[in-house]
Design a protein around this motif. Sequence first.
Motif, PDB file in Angstrom:
ATOM      1  N   GLN A 109      47.947  43.267  59.909  1.00 38.38           N
ATOM      2  CA  GLN A 109      49.030  43.561  58.973  1.00 38.38           C
ATOM      3  C   GLN A 109      49.994  42.391  58.876  1.00 38.38           C
ATOM      4  O   GLN A 109      50.522  42.082  57.815  1.00 38.38           O
ATOM      5  N   LYS A 110      50.203  41.712  60.009  1.00 36.33           N
ATOM      6  CA  LYS A 110      51.128  40.588  60.015  1.00 36.33           C
ATOM      7  C   LYS A 110      50.546  39.371  59.333  1.00 36.33           C
ATOM      8  O   LYS A 110      51.231  38.632  58.650  1.00 36.33           O
ATOM      9  N   ASN A 111      49.266  39.144  59.532  1.00 41.77           N
ATOM     10  CA  ASN A 111      48.692  37.874  59.114  1.00 41.77           C
ATOM     11  C   ASN A 111      48.057  37.859  57.749  1.00 41.77           C
ATOM     12  O   ASN A 111      48.100  36.858  57.057  1.00 41.77           O
ATOM     13  N   LEU A 112      47.408  38.976  57.377  1.00 42.67           N
ATOM     14  CA  LEU A 112      46.551  38.931  56.186  1.00 42.67           C
ATOM     15  C   LEU A 112      47.371  38.801  54.913  1.00 42.67           C
ATOM     16  O   LEU A 112      48.316  39.520  54.692  1.00 42.67           O
ATOM     17  N   LEU A 113      46.971  37.838  54.075  1.00 41.81           N
ATOM     18  CA  LEU A 113      47.577  37.714  52.745  1.00 41.81           C
ATOM     19  C   LEU A 113      46.618  38.337  51.733  1.00 41.81           C
ATOM     20  O   LEU A 113      45.418  38.148  51.825  1.00 41.81           O
ATOM     21  N   GLN A 114      47.171  39.057  50.768  1.00 39.55           N
ATOM     22  CA  GLN A 114      46.299  39.688  49.773  1.00 39.55           C
ATOM     23  C   GLN A 114      46.630  39.202  48.381  1.00 39.55           C
ATOM     24  O   GLN A 114      47.794  39.072  48.013  1.00 39.55           O
ATOM     25  N   VAL A 115      45.581  38.942  47.597  1.00 37.78           N
ATOM     26  CA  VAL A 115      45.769  38.602  46.192  1.00 37.78           C
ATOM     27  C   VAL A 115      44.898  39.570  45.388  1.00 37.78           C
ATOM     28  O   VAL A 115      43.695  39.637  45.598  1.00 37.78           O
ATOM     29  N   HIS A 116      45.533  40.323  44.489  1.00 43.38           N
ATOM     30  CA  HIS A 116      44.780  41.285  43.682  1.00 43.38           C
ATOM     31  C   HIS A 116      44.750  40.820  42.243  1.00 43.38           C
ATOM     32  O   HIS A 116      45.783  40.693  41.613  1.00 43.38           O
ATOM     33  N   LEU A 117      43.538  40.590  41.738  1.00 45.04           N
ATOM     34  CA  LEU A 117      43.390  40.183  40.345  1.00 45.04           C
ATOM     35  C   LEU A 117      42.563  41.218  39.614  1.00 45.04           C
ATOM     36  O   LEU A 117      41.739  41.901  40.214  1.00 45.04           O
ATOM     37  N   ASN A 118      42.776  41.313  38.295  1.00 44.04           N
ATOM     38  CA  ASN A 118      41.999  42.256  37.493  1.00 44.04           C
ATOM     39  C   ASN A 118      41.506  41.548  36.241  1.00 44.04           C
ATOM     40  O   ASN A 118      42.276  40.888  35.554  1.00 44.04           O
ATOM     41  N   GLY A 119      40.224  41.652  35.991  1.00 43.44           N
ATOM     42  CA  GLY A 119      39.628  40.957  34.849  1.00 43.44           C
ATOM     43  C   GLY A 119      40.203  41.378  33.522  1.00 43.44           C
ATOM     44  O   GLY A 119      40.187  40.617  32.559  1.00 43.44           O
ATOM     45  N   LEU A 120      40.726  42.600  33.446  1.00 42.25           N
ATOM     46  CA  LEU A 120      41.300  43.060  32.192  1.00 42.25           C
ATOM     47  C   LEU A 120      42.652  42.397  31.931  1.00 42.25           C
ATOM     48  O   LEU A 120      43.035  42.176  30.786  1.00 42.25           O
ATOM     49  N   LEU A 121      43.399  42.112  32.999  1.00 41.53           N
ATOM     50  CA  LEU A 121      44.721  41.529  32.817  1.00 41.53           C
ATOM     51  C   LEU A 121      44.650  40.008  32.779  1.00 41.53           C
ATOM     52  O   LEU A 121      45.209  39.367  31.906  1.00 41.53           O
ATOM     53  N   GLN A 122      43.940  39.448  33.754  1.00 41.55           N
ATOM     54  CA  GLN A 122      43.847  37.988  33.808  1.00 41.55           C
ATOM     55  C   GLN A 122      42.629  37.561  33.021  1.00 41.55           C
ATOM     56  O   GLN A 122      41.539  37.382  33.555  1.00 41.55           O
ATOM     57  N   THR A 123      42.841  37.403  31.718  1.00 44.33           N
ATOM     58  CA  THR A 123      41.706  37.158  30.834  1.00 44.33           C
ATOM     59  C   THR A 123      41.314  35.699  30.778  1.00 44.33           C
ATOM     60  O   THR A 123      40.389  35.327  30.071  1.00 44.33           O
ATOM     61  N   ASP A 124      42.029  34.862  31.497  1.00 45.63           N
ATOM     62  CA  ASP A 124      41.848  33.430  31.379  1.00 45.63           C
ATOM     63  C   ASP A 124      42.018  32.846  32.772  1.00 45.63           C
ATOM     64  O   ASP A 124      42.761  33.398  33.573  1.00 45.63           O
ATOM     65  N   ASP A 125      41.360  31.755  33.059  1.00 45.40           N
ATOM     66  CA  ASP A 125      41.545  31.145  34.382  1.00 45.40           C
ATOM     67  C   ASP A 125      42.955  30.648  34.585  1.00 45.40           C
ATOM     68  O   ASP A 125      43.490  30.671  35.693  1.00 45.40           O
ATOM     69  N   ARG A 126      43.573  30.232  33.503  1.00 47.30           N
ATOM     70  CA  ARG A 126      44.941  29.720  33.586  1.00 47.30           C
ATOM     71  C   ARG A 126      45.888  30.824  34.060  1.00 47.30           C
ATOM     72  O   ARG A 126      46.672  30.665  34.993  1.00 47.30           O
ATOM     73  N   ILE A 127      45.762  31.986  33.397  1.00 53.73           N
ATOM     74  CA  ILE A 127      46.611  33.133  33.762  1.00 53.73           C
ATOM     75  C   ILE A 127      46.291  33.566  35.182  1.00 53.73           C
ATOM     76  O   ILE A 127      47.196  33.902  35.962  1.00 53.73           O
ATOM     77  N   ALA A 128      44.994  33.574  35.528  1.00 56.92           N
ATOM     78  CA  ALA A 128      44.588  34.007  36.870  1.00 56.92           C
ATOM     79  C   ALA A 128      45.201  33.093  37.924  1.00 56.92           C
ATOM     80  O   ALA A 128      45.708  33.562  38.953  1.00 56.92           O
ATOM     81  N   LEU A 129      45.172  31.807  37.650  1.00 62.97           N
ATOM     82  CA  LEU A 129      45.701  30.851  38.618  1.00 62.97           C
ATOM     83  C   LEU A 129      47.195  31.041  38.816  1.00 62.97           C
ATOM     84  O   LEU A 129      47.708  31.008  39.940  1.00 62.97           O
ATOM     85  N   LYS A 130      47.895  31.260  37.713  1.00 65.53           N
ATOM     86  CA  LYS A 130      49.339  31.486  37.808  1.00 65.53           C
ATOM     87  C   LYS A 130      49.607  32.736  38.645  1.00 65.53           C
ATOM     88  O   LYS A 130      50.527  32.782  39.459  1.00 65.53           O
ATOM     89  N   GLU A 131      48.790  33.741  38.429  1.00 65.45           N
ATOM     90  CA  GLU A 131      48.977  34.990  39.161  1.00 65.45           C
ATOM     91  C   GLU A 131      48.741  34.789  40.643  1.00 65.45           C
ATOM     92  O   GLU A 131      49.491  35.298  41.483  1.00 65.45           O
ATOM     93  N   ILE A 132      47.691  34.025  40.973  1.00 67.68           N
ATOM     94  CA  ILE A 132      47.405  33.766  42.387  1.00 67.68           C
ATOM     95  C   ILE A 132      48.577  33.017  43.019  1.00 67.68           C
ATOM     96  O   ILE A 132      49.038  33.354  44.116  1.00 67.68           O
TER      97      ILE A 132
END
Lengths: 434, 414
Positions: A91-114
């Motif tokens: 719980q202390k260490n793990l970082l989580q990144v949640h992406l969704n193909g419906l929202l992040q329709t572009d690699d650019r948007i996905a990268l910004k989200e990450i």
Amino acid sequence: MSKRKLTDAHLPVGECITQVQEILRERLCCQKLPDRPEGVEAQHKHLLELLKRTAVHGESNSVLIVGPRGAGKTMLLKCVLRDLLEDKEVQKNLLQVHLNGLLQTDDRIALKEITRQLHLENAVGDKVFGSFAENLAFLLEALKKGDRSSSRPVLFVLDEFDLFAHHKNQTLLYNLFDVSQSAQAPIAVVGITCRLDVLELLEKRVKSRFSHRQIHLLSSLTFPQYLERVRTQLSLPDDFPDGKFAEDWNASVKTLCEDKSVEDVLQRHFNSSKDARSMHMLLMFCLSRVSVSRPAIKPADLLEASRLCFADAKANMLHGLSILELCLIIAMKHLNDVYEGEPFNLQMVHNEFKKFLQRKSNSMYNFDQPVIMKAFEHLQQLELIRPVDSSSAKIQREYQLMRLMIDHSQIMEALQKYPQCPTDVKQWAMSAFG
Amino acid sequence: SFLNMEHNICRSALQYFMIIYPSIFIYGHRASGKSHVMHVLLKELELPHATVSCVECVSVALLFEQVLLSFFGCDAASLLPRSPSLSDFVRIYRQQCSQSPAKQTRYIVMEKAELLRDTDANLLPALLRLQELDNVTIILLSEIVWDKFRPNTGCFEPLLLHFPDYSKGELQQILSQDRHPSYTAEFYSSYINILLGVFYSVCRDLRELRHLAALNFSKFCEPLAEGKVKETDTHKLWRNIEPHLKKAMQTVYLREVSSLQWEQMQQMEEKESGALRGLSAHTHVELPYYSKFLLIAAYLASYNPARTDKRFFLKVDRFNFTPKNLLNHLLGPKPFPLDRLLAIFYSVVDNRVAPTASIFSQISSLVTLQLLTQVSHDDQLDAPKYKCAVSMDFICAISRTVNFDIVKYLYDFL
């Protein structure tokens, strides 16, 4: 309500019903995660193992969870994450990144989200600075700098994974899988998708970096297991406040599942789809009929719910058409029968309709061409008929070729239920040669 | 106030499922009460909601703006970047939710939801899952069935609710509620009865019927106002109004004339009214002499197969029989080259006419008037092709004005 096992506590019926509704609704609408997901123990164990290896031991991994819609993929992942995060260290260490193909329709948007979700230095609050190339370089830098011992593990969850495969050059996927293969910061890439052929979508260089690990959620229920599942979904838990009511309720559910007509209905549902979501929809409809005056689920409720689930939407819409529009549909049906499904235009339909009118004695339906045209256009707006091709520029409206989007049986079904349908119209519909 | 039991059933079903299910799809014919029931329910239960009409939101930015505005005010709406993506919208929505958490479920109602299919492919499936973000329920209203919405790889299936249409009795009841205060309810009911008798078999749309009822009521009351009949003389009133309603079906119902023109026409004396000038060009176009023959020749060229030209246009008489099958007339006009048009033209025009530029310019005028359609591409100057775009009635009327018996020359009427 506190969990008391007092079996002799009695609540008024209204209160009981409200409680039942709440508990069952939460269960059926998946608002609450079950303690143990049913039927997917092996998959649960596998995924938990895998993520533990990343989170605790610093090993990079990638996996795809594949299953049809409503199979419980997201639910499985959420359960696994919940169990994983019980460990304080994780719980202390793990970082989580949640992406969704419906929202992040572009690699650019996905990268910004990450970048935003990882709170990297080039993100201030919400704004992410830099171009796509800069962001990508920054992210890869950040991930490369670490190694197993010193950096925190990162979990990337990609929902609707197949949509990411449609991005240009599959850059994001390539880079994520690349990092997961090399000895850099430990990352786990979990993709969730409904497409069984998802691997075909990946480019060769991306596919080679993927570990080819797939977790399949294909339901292998038999019908008795399906029945049992229905029974458990409708039963109340042991900690229900009014013990007597819960007992009565569970007994009635048991007799319900043993009823022959109910079994037939459930068999029909089982044959069309085994997944949990459609089962839940059916049970929801049943539950909606439970009230203080009807405090138990009867077989009739299930039959009615099944009727609603299998209701033909187009037949429902046919019920609301005017007589003229219905006659036009019958004329189209006859044209389809005679010309074996060749497309037709308004002139042909009008001609067919006129043949019917010639046989009737009164000319009640003898409308002008423009009125018939308006009825025809209404049918087109309801998408009950569709033009064969969309190039309507050079063809006049009344000569545009169309196809009927309703089946023979749907028309006959609608005619049976049509209010005050004149008998000659019905007879015309049922006659063989118009 | 709801009029029928079925509506009440729908309403209670809606009320039950609204609280729990992430997305609901309500379908039914237009003017069947979908929006009405929705809004009454939201108002009565005082639920926070945002209503979006997909017709108004031509771009997704407008949709996002509208939703943020309704829930969080214009400050939130202004946070959207210039051409926002769905990702931006979700991010800002999440932020605003954490700042002002919802005590109850929020509702987003989308009317004319069939237009969502024409926007980005990801919008509809994402909206159906919006509840995963925060406690929000999406309600879609449409007259198209859900089967036509489903994306290729599937999506989260919404709950389907059908709003049934009104029966004839119910329509009568609803329309009778618009009664004029100076007349009795029975009088207005009898008027609605007559109106439904004429229009019900053609149209069951409540809005259209209300419009027609409002437009024609003054004409219905005319004999009463003139003192010729009493309120109870239903037969006389019927005889007065029925031809008028039949005329309305051919004009105002089809939007051939505007409602204003219709009302003006009713006010004028019957002798002075003359013919209603319809909106389409065909009813009041006056063509020059040769243009009429060009049009006739074009009609013949479109509806006769080319191989039959010899038998018609070599000046031999034929009898006139009733058509056995109208095959060429059912399929629509066929294209023909300019040469064929001119050949037939010279054959049907009785006096000798030289192929001057004025003849050719008349052909272009006919194309501009949309009586002929140009089928070939604009850059094919040497062999242009045309099609005749007028109906049988129109060409017969034209032929009569030049004393030409066109039916004799049509292949379908041999």
